[in-house]
Design a protein around this motif. Structure first.
Motif, PDB file in Angstrom:
ATOM      1  N   ASN A  62     -16.117  12.359 -35.563  1.00 13.87           N
ATOM      2  CA  ASN A  62     -15.650  12.497 -34.185  1.00 13.87           C
ATOM      3  C   ASN A  62     -14.331  11.774 -33.940  1.00 13.87           C
ATOM      4  OD1 ASN A  62     -16.043   9.816 -33.056  1.00 13.87           O
ATOM      5  ND2 ASN A  62     -18.206  10.198 -33.504  1.00 13.87           N
ATOM      6  N   ARG A  86     -11.267  19.748 -36.244  1.00 17.90           N
ATOM      7  CA  ARG A  86     -12.615  19.199 -36.165  1.00 17.90           C
ATOM      8  C   ARG A  86     -13.653  20.314 -36.084  1.00 17.90           C
ATOM      9  NH1 ARG A  86     -12.076  16.096 -31.105  1.00 17.90           N
ATOM     10  NH2 ARG A  86     -10.300  17.476 -30.912  1.00 17.90           N
ATOM     11  N   SER A 228     -27.938  18.367 -31.249  1.00 14.27           N
ATOM     12  CA  SER A 228     -27.619  17.465 -32.349  1.00 14.27           C
ATOM     13  C   SER A 228     -28.673  16.367 -32.394  1.00 14.27           C
ATOM     14  CB  SER A 228     -26.253  16.841 -32.132  1.00 14.27           C
ATOM     15  OG  SER A 228     -26.324  15.954 -31.040  1.00 14.27           O
ATOM     16  N   SER A 229     -28.776  15.730 -33.556  1.00 16.47           N
ATOM     17  CA  SER A 229     -29.816  14.725 -33.737  1.00 16.47           C
ATOM     18  C   SER A 229     -29.720  13.628 -32.674  1.00 16.47           C
ATOM     19  CB  SER A 229     -29.680  14.111 -35.127  1.00 16.47           C
ATOM     20  OG  SER A 229     -30.810  13.356 -35.415  1.00 16.47           O
ATOM     21  N   ARG A 230     -28.490  13.266 -32.329  1.00 16.19           N
ATOM     22  CA  ARG A 230     -28.311  12.182 -31.367  1.00 16.19           C
ATOM     23  C   ARG A 230     -28.785  12.614 -29.978  1.00 16.19           C
ATOM     24  NH1 ARG A 230     -22.508   9.532 -31.090  1.00 16.19           N
ATOM     25  NH2 ARG A 230     -22.734   7.980 -29.456  1.00 16.19           N
ATOM     26  N   THR A 231     -28.579  13.871 -29.621  1.00 17.18           N
ATOM     27  CA  THR A 231     -29.052  14.361 -28.323  1.00 17.18           C
ATOM     28  C   THR A 231     -30.573  14.425 -28.300  1.00 17.18           C
ATOM     29  OG1 THR A 231     -27.038  15.649 -28.106  1.00 17.18           O
ATOM     30  CG2 THR A 231     -28.822  16.197 -26.615  1.00 17.18           C
ATOM     31  N   SER A 234     -31.705  11.074 -27.739  1.00 15.28           N
ATOM     32  CA  SER A 234     -31.567  10.577 -26.361  1.00 15.28           C
ATOM     33  C   SER A 234     -32.539  11.275 -25.406  1.00 15.28           C
ATOM     34  CB  SER A 234     -30.121  10.640 -25.873  1.00 15.28           C
ATOM     35  OG  SER A 234     -29.593  11.902 -26.051  1.00 15.28           O
ATOM     36  N   SER A 238     -34.993   9.226 -23.016  1.00 10.03           N
ATOM     37  CA  SER A 238     -35.076   9.460 -21.572  1.00 10.03           C
ATOM     38  C   SER A 238     -36.507   9.719 -21.116  1.00 10.03           C
ATOM     39  CB  SER A 238     -34.192  10.649 -21.190  1.00 10.03           C
ATOM     40  OG  SER A 238     -34.865  11.863 -21.467  1.00 10.03           O
ATOM     41  N   LYS A 258     -27.362  -0.955 -26.095  1.00  7.32           N
ATOM     42  CA  LYS A 258     -27.076  -0.608 -24.702  1.00  7.32           C
ATOM     43  C   LYS A 258     -28.268  -0.849 -23.776  1.00  7.32           C
ATOM     44  CE  LYS A 258     -23.584   2.905 -25.653  1.00  7.32           C
ATOM     45  NZ  LYS A 258     -23.373   4.345 -25.835  1.00  7.32           N
ATOM     46  N   ALA A 260     -31.464   0.423 -24.144  1.00  5.38           N
ATOM     47  CA  ALA A 260     -32.375   1.552 -23.991  1.00  5.38           C
ATOM     48  C   ALA A 260     -33.791   1.169 -24.441  1.00  5.38           C
ATOM     49  CB  ALA A 260     -31.880   2.730 -24.813  1.00  5.38           C
TER      50      ALA A 260
ATOM     51  N   PRO B 346     -24.962   4.455 -19.421  1.00  2.00           N
ATOM     52  CA  PRO B 346     -24.635   4.121 -20.815  1.00  2.00           C
ATOM     53  C   PRO B 346     -25.422   5.006 -21.791  1.00  2.00           C
ATOM     54  CG  PRO B 346     -25.933   2.367 -19.796  1.00  2.00           C
ATOM     55  CD  PRO B 346     -25.617   3.348 -18.718  1.00  2.00           C
ATOM     56  N   PHE B 347     -26.672   5.359 -21.432  1.00  2.00           N
ATOM     57  CA  PHE B 347     -27.450   6.322 -22.209  1.00  2.00           C
ATOM     58  C   PHE B 347     -28.266   7.113 -21.202  1.00  2.00           C
ATOM     59  CE2 PHE B 347     -29.764   2.396 -21.829  1.00  2.00           C
ATOM     60  CZ  PHE B 347     -31.043   2.785 -21.451  1.00  2.00           C
ATOM     61  N   TYR B 348     -28.608   8.361 -21.508  1.00  2.00           N
ATOM     62  CA  TYR B 348     -29.232   9.186 -20.489  1.00  2.00           C
ATOM     63  C   TYR B 348     -30.649   8.729 -20.156  1.00  2.00           C
ATOM     64  CZ  TYR B 348     -30.944  12.706 -17.515  1.00  2.00           C
ATOM     65  OH  TYR B 348     -31.478  13.302 -16.421  1.00  2.00           O
ATOM     66  N   THR B 535     -12.804  20.162 -27.963  1.00  2.00           N
ATOM     67  CA  THR B 535     -13.090  18.756 -27.689  1.00  2.00           C
ATOM     68  C   THR B 535     -14.474  18.614 -27.059  1.00  2.00           C
ATOM     69  OG1 THR B 535     -10.750  18.483 -27.246  1.00  2.00           O
ATOM     70  CG2 THR B 535     -12.200  16.717 -26.541  1.00  2.00           C
ATOM     71  N   PHE B 537     -16.930  20.678 -27.449  1.00  2.00           N
ATOM     72  CA  PHE B 537     -17.909  20.939 -28.503  1.00  2.00           C
ATOM     73  C   PHE B 537     -18.085  19.711 -29.392  1.00  2.00           C
ATOM     74  CE2 PHE B 537     -19.124  22.055 -32.769  1.00  2.00           C
ATOM     75  CZ  PHE B 537     -20.267  22.786 -32.546  1.00  2.00           C
ATOM     76  N   ASP B 538     -16.970  19.058 -29.686  1.00  2.00           N
ATOM     77  CA  ASP B 538     -16.999  17.862 -30.513  1.00  2.00           C
ATOM     78  C   ASP B 538     -17.947  16.828 -29.920  1.00  2.00           C
ATOM     79  OD1 ASP B 538     -15.862  16.893 -32.845  1.00  2.00           O
ATOM     80  OD2 ASP B 538     -14.534  15.558 -31.738  1.00  2.00           O
ATOM     81  N   TRP B 540     -20.330  17.446 -27.839  1.00  2.00           N
ATOM     82  CA  TRP B 540     -21.684  18.014 -27.847  1.00  2.00           C
ATOM     83  C   TRP B 540     -22.301  17.815 -29.224  1.00  2.00           C
ATOM     84  CZ3 TRP B 540     -25.828  19.473 -25.472  1.00  2.00           C
ATOM     85  CH2 TRP B 540     -26.696  20.407 -26.044  1.00  2.00           C
ATOM     86  N   ALA B 541     -21.514  18.136 -30.274  1.00  2.00           N
ATOM     87  CA  ALA B 541     -22.028  18.016 -31.634  1.00  2.00           C
ATOM     88  C   ALA B 541     -22.295  16.549 -31.963  1.00  2.00           C
ATOM     89  CB  ALA B 541     -21.036  18.600 -32.626  1.00  2.00           C
ATOM     90  N   ASP B 542     -21.447  15.676 -31.431  1.00  2.00           N
ATOM     91  CA  ASP B 542     -21.614  14.259 -31.676  1.00  2.00           C
ATOM     92  C   ASP B 542     -22.853  13.729 -30.947  1.00  2.00           C
ATOM     93  OD1 ASP B 542     -20.748  11.841 -32.805  1.00  2.00           O
ATOM     94  OD2 ASP B 542     -20.018  11.206 -30.846  1.00  2.00           O
ATOM     95  N   GLY B 543     -23.235  14.427 -29.894  1.00  2.00           N
ATOM     96  CA  GLY B 543     -24.497  14.111 -29.247  1.00  2.00           C
ATOM     97  C   GLY B 543     -24.447  12.994 -28.233  1.00  2.00           C
ATOM     98  N   SER B 544     -23.239  12.572 -27.835  1.00  2.00           N
ATOM     99  CA  SER B 544     -23.180  11.545 -26.821  1.00  2.00           C
ATOM    100  C   SER B 544     -23.208  12.207 -25.445  1.00  2.00           C
ATOM    101  CB  SER B 544     -21.912  10.718 -27.005  1.00  2.00           C
ATOM    102  OG  SER B 544     -21.740   9.911 -25.876  1.00  2.00           O
ATOM    103  N   LEU B 545     -24.402  12.332 -24.898  1.00  2.00           N
ATOM    104  CA  LEU B 545     -24.598  13.048 -23.645  1.00  2.00           C
ATOM    105  C   LEU B 545     -23.763  12.469 -22.501  1.00  2.00           C
ATOM    106  CD1 LEU B 545     -26.276  15.530 -23.246  1.00  2.00           C
ATOM    107  CD2 LEU B 545     -28.153  14.100 -22.437  1.00  2.00           C
ATOM    108  N   LYS B 547     -20.960  10.775 -22.536  1.00  2.00           N
ATOM    109  CA  LYS B 547     -19.533  11.059 -22.741  1.00  2.00           C
ATOM    110  C   LYS B 547     -19.223  12.524 -22.496  1.00  2.00           C
ATOM    111  CE  LYS B 547     -16.793   7.989 -25.083  1.00  2.00           C
ATOM    112  NZ  LYS B 547     -16.376   7.304 -26.282  1.00  2.00           N
TER     113      LYS B 547
END
Lengths: 359, 578
Positions: A62, A86, A228-231, A234, A238, A258, A260, B346-348, B535, B537-538, B540-545, B547
């Motif tokens: 990223n 990317r 994605s795995s991170r979603t 999360s 949640s 953070k 959580a 900070p996190f969902y 960007t 998509f990036d 989304w793929a990175d998974g930081s909801l 952000k």
């Protein structure tokens, strides 16, 4: 590589080394540049890179984490412009292969988990970077087609501590089969999730035991998510799900930092994998690419990667303090490298199991 | 009035078109152009469905395996059934919501109606991945909808988004703005004299709507139905995000696995699926063509003044306003609110006192680096404007020629609709191959992105132009023709201005869609043609909801401003309600 090929390779290489100082570096092939050795290596690479002036890095990683890396690289080599496209792993593979088929190469550096597919297609070049000498043999490819750039470790299961109190949290594989978890377990349905996990179990236990255990797990109505795995992780944090099987430990460390409500169970051995750096077979800018590969594997870059919350691969760079609790070493656990080659070989059978039990 | 009496005075322009064997040269050139554009990816698609591949992705052996696999799948029947229910359901939800809004806005004197157009285009500016994700969060186990129901009625987890209903509603709402915009054009240019006649003959408001307004809208509605049905039939996103956790397998579940989970991606299977879909779509289109053959029945823009009069709802108009506000809330406010909420965490996590204590703006920091603003934003605008302009001009011509039944012009409609059946990932791979093989440098260039996204959005543009065109009666063109105007002059001076409201809506829709389309662009964009969608998509793929949400909020706000500017322009052309 057979003996004649090896011989030929050695001849080409020595010829290249002999001629390098006299002839212009532009005469070197990608293969020669990738495998340069000796005291002149840095000089030849820099001269070549000055002429090339740029390179194209295709693949996942990223922007937030890439930016400080590339800024540091630009400080060291201000004459190289790093362009990036990317994509995720699959699309990086598609791009590089399509360019390769059309004999119209644009890509230089490639980051994608599809090492084996790229290698089979002959689309990547093996290389030798002196920075890799510091790395233990178990962490790198003996053939030199890829170098480990970032490590990913996986826990057995992460759980939401608002919904699951530590005493009732799972501690072993068999704990996951407890009927109380039925309908509450989530897993990433993408290739780094359930399919990876299935292959790891087959490697670790053999097919029979793995299949038996997975059949019992399937009765728990495991929920597959395609984000994605991170979603997916999360969503569990949640409160949508109580447990997530096979979470990335980086995600756990990041979330706990953070505040959580989450914790993780780790069991011996801890599976891990490396995010690989590769060089395209017909890279148009091999000199600049080799300089970037050297850089990404060295201490400075690995420290930046560590500061970005990832597990560095360089043996001298220690993980960040908040990540340390989630290292196998901290708990006296062994680590188990799930090699991309093995994963690729196991894929057909793994996907059959996956489809039958979890789709 | 019978059908025959209407048909009697519709002169077939084909008879006086001249050209070769009765084919107008314009039609021949356009069909030729479309074939050049459409055939290569279709051939690639068919070829990949009939070949196994080498490790480098080139074709190896001829095989029918992918077709037999498709049908031999023991779950094929059930998956087909699930998919059909889902696609029909989504189309019904979208059309019901869109038709209700369109009718209230265009045909009644309901207060606040003038804002619906603006609201619809704002909702089109929300990045798709985020829009679907927002509904998953809203309706999820711990989402606000379930929280509210639990607080009010004590029922735990009353709503389960991970179900067939959840899929239908999420996909249906996603297409509601498209339905509204298309149907608004249909209702707007409808001859009100039929409705007035019905009212005078003693029909109630509902009867008038059902038996006159709705019947007049049938060609527009059926085209829209087919469009949404096909799109839902081949969609990956909602089936993947909502259907997969629900354990409801659809036909695209296998395609998702073949192209996203398997490595290397199995294009053969995806190709076979697309070819099968191509056949289904051809049948649907043939059916649709038969339906619109009687288009004369629906032409309501004639030489006489056609601007319809509004229906006075009396005290019911406040109920109608309430409906609009409710829909505004569902389609725009609720999803944007949850995205804003996510962007501040900070996190969902769901609403709670603890979560309120954690609110932060950290996710917004450093979102837009100077590079991104300079390059990606400019590229995105060029892409959106280029695509929308190409699509609008082409579809206006195609719609005119095919609605007027120029010989062979039906092929234009078919060819422009064909891209609908390509799953975008398959289309992306086909185009990648073609661009790389092209004798001139187009790979990674902006022109290639405009080409690809024009192709992707031609089917949608076609429906806007076609629906608009269907309602323009031939008599104005005939009058011009009799007065000595040439074909081009007729198109430019009569057809284009009458079609303008439909075309502007078409332009806006394509502009907003093209700027947020993702999966194909990731494959095709080069380092110099970065667009904002990539960007997004990036992230989304990175998974930081959080952000992703912050980026999405900012982007939506930006697009809302742009939409607002277009809205004021569009009003001048009479696109939006007065």
């Amino acid at each position: 590589m057979g003996t004649p090929a090896m011989l030929k390779f050695a001849m080409v290489l020595s010829a290249a080394l002999l001629l390098a100082p006299v002839t212009s570096a532009a005469d070197l092939t990608v293969e020669q540049v990738a495998n340069l050795k000796g005291p002149d290596r840095q000089k030849i690479l820099e001269e070549g890179a000055r002429r090339e002036g740029e390179l194209l890095w295709v693949g996942s990683f990223n922007e937030d984490n890439a930016k400080p890396l590339l800024d540091a690289f630009a400080k060291r080599y201000p004459f190289i412009k790093v362009n990036r496209v990317r994509t995720d792993s699959t699309k990086a593979l598609q791009r590089v292969l399509a360019e390769f088929r059309a004999r119209s190469n644009k890509s230089d550096l490639v980051t994608s988990s599809a090492v084996v597919d790229l290698k089979k297609a002959g689309a990547i070049q093996s290389f030798a970077s002196p920075t890799l000498d510091a790395y233990p043999a178990e962490d790198k490819d003996p053939e030199g087609y890829w170098a480990p750039f970032v490590f990913y470790y996986f826990g057995l299961a992460a759980y939401n501590t608002d919904q699951v109190k530590p005493p009732e949290a799972p501690k072993s594989y068999d704990d996951l089969l407890d009927p109380k978890w039925k309908g509450h377990i989530v897993v990433n349905a993408g290739s780094s999730g359930m399919p990876f996990f299935i292959s790891f179990l087959r490697l670790q236990w053999g097919d029979q035991r793995a299949t038996e255990w997975l059949e019992r797990l399937a009765k728990q109505k495991v929920i597959g998510r395609t984000e994605s795995s991170r979603t997916v992780f999360s969503m569990m944090v949640s409160g949508e799900h109580k447990l997530m099987i096979h979470p990335f430990l980086t995600h756990v460390g990041e979330a706990i930092k953070k505040g959580a409500p989450v914790n993780v169970a780790m069991v011996d051995p801890v599976p891990y994998t490396a995010s690989p750096l590769m060089l395209a077979k017909t890279a148009p800018h091999p000199h600049a690419s080799m300089l970037l590969i050297d850089f990404l594997l060295d201490r400075e870059a690995q420290t930046i990667i560590r500061d970005g919350g990832y597990y560095p691969t360089h043996p001298d760079v220690q993980p960040a303090p908040e990540m340390a609790p989630f290292l196998p070493k901290t708990h006296g656990l062994k680590k188990f490298l799930v090699d991309e080659t093995e994963l690729a070989n196991m894929q057909p059978e793994t996907m059959k199991l996956y489809q039958r039990l979890f789709e | 009035m019978t059908e025959t009496s209407f048909h009697a005075h519709i002169r077939k322009p084909a008879s006086n078109a001249g050209g070769f064997f009765g084919y107008s040269p314009v039609v021949i050139v356009l069909v030729g152009l479309m074939l050049c554009v459409m055939l290569p990816p279709i051939i690639f698609l068919v070829m990949s469905s009939l070949h196994t591949t080498n490790p480098d992705g080139s074709f190896r052996d001829f095989t029918f395996r992918f077709y037999t696999d498709l049908v031999a799948n023991p779950r094929f029947g059930r998956n087909l059934w699930n998919t059909s229910i889902y696609a029909v359901g989504a189309a019904i939800v979208a059309i019901s919501l869109g038709a209700l809004q369109a009718w209230i806005v265009e045909r009644t004197d309901t207060p606040l109606r003038q804002y619906v157009f603006l609201i619809s285009i704002i909702s089109l500016g929300i990045p798709s991945v985020l829009y679907t994700a927002a509904f998953v969060l809203l309706l999820g186990k711990t989402g606000p909808v379930n929280q509210i129901i639990e607080a009010l009625f004590g029922i735990q987890q009353a709503v389960n988004v991970y179900s067939m209903w959840g899929m239908i509603i999420v996909e249906g709402i996603d297409f509601a703005p498209l339905a509204f915009l298309l149907l608004a054009a249909v209702f707007r240019s409808m001859d009100a004299s039929f409705e007035e006649a019905a009212t005078m003959s003693g029909a109630s408001g509902w009867q008038t709507f059902r038996r006159v307004t709705f019947m007049l809208a049938i060609p527009g509605v059926s085209a829209l139905f087919i469009l949404i049905f096909i799109r839902a039939f081949e969609s990956f996103e909602t089936p993947a995000l909502v259907g997969r956790p629900a354990g409801i397998p659809l036909l695209t579940t296998d395609i998702y696995r073949a192209t996203q989970v398997d490595s290397p991606p199995n294009y053969g299977q995806a190709g076979a699926y697309s070819v099968a879909l191509l056949l289904i779509v051809a049948v649907l289109l043939a059916f649709y063509n038969r339906l619109s053959r009687h288009a004369g029945r629906f032409q309501t823009i004639t030489g006489k003044g056609y601007r319809p009069r509004l229906m006075h709802l009396g005290k019911w108009r406040y109920l109608a306003s309430a409906v609009l506000v409710l829909l505004f809330f569902i389609i725009v406010v609720a999803p944007i609110a949850i995205v804003i909420w996510a962007s501040l965490l900070p996190f969902y996590q769901p609403f709670s006192m603890r979560a309120f204590g954690m609110l932060t703006v950290a996710n917004f920091r450093g979102l837009f680096s100077a590079d991104l603003l300079r390059d990606a934003l400019v590229n995105t605008m060029i892409l959106g404007i280029g695509t929308a302009t190409v699509v609008s001009i082409m579809t206006a011509l195609f719609a005119w020629l095919s609605v007027r039944r120029y010989k062979g012009a039906w092929m234009l409609d078919q060819l422009a609709t064909a891209p609908l059946i390509f799953p975008s990932i398959v289309l992306g791979v086909a185009l990648l191959q073609i661009f790389l093989a092209a004798p001139f440098a187009i790979y990674g260039a902006m022109s290639s992105l405009i080409y690809a996204s024009s192709m992707r959005y031609l089917p949608y543009g076609m429906r806007y132009s076609y629906a608009g065109m269907l309602q323009i009666h031939t008599d104005l063109e005939e009058a011009a023709s009799v007065s000595g105007a040439g074909k081009l002059a007729i198109f430019r001076r009569i057809v284009a201005p009458l079609l303008a409201p439909a075309l502007i809506t078409c332009w806006l829709y394509v502009f907003l869609s093209a700027t947020k389309a993702v999966s194909m662009l990731i494959l095709l964009a080069g380092p110099d043609t970065r667009v904002v969608a990539v960007t997004i998509f990036d992230l989304w793929a990175d998974g930081s909801l959080p952000k992703l949400a912050a980026m999405g909020v900012t982007w939506t706000l930006f697009m809302a401003c742009i939409s607002g500017v277009f809205y004021s322009v569009a009003r001048r052309y009479g696109v939006a309600a007065r």
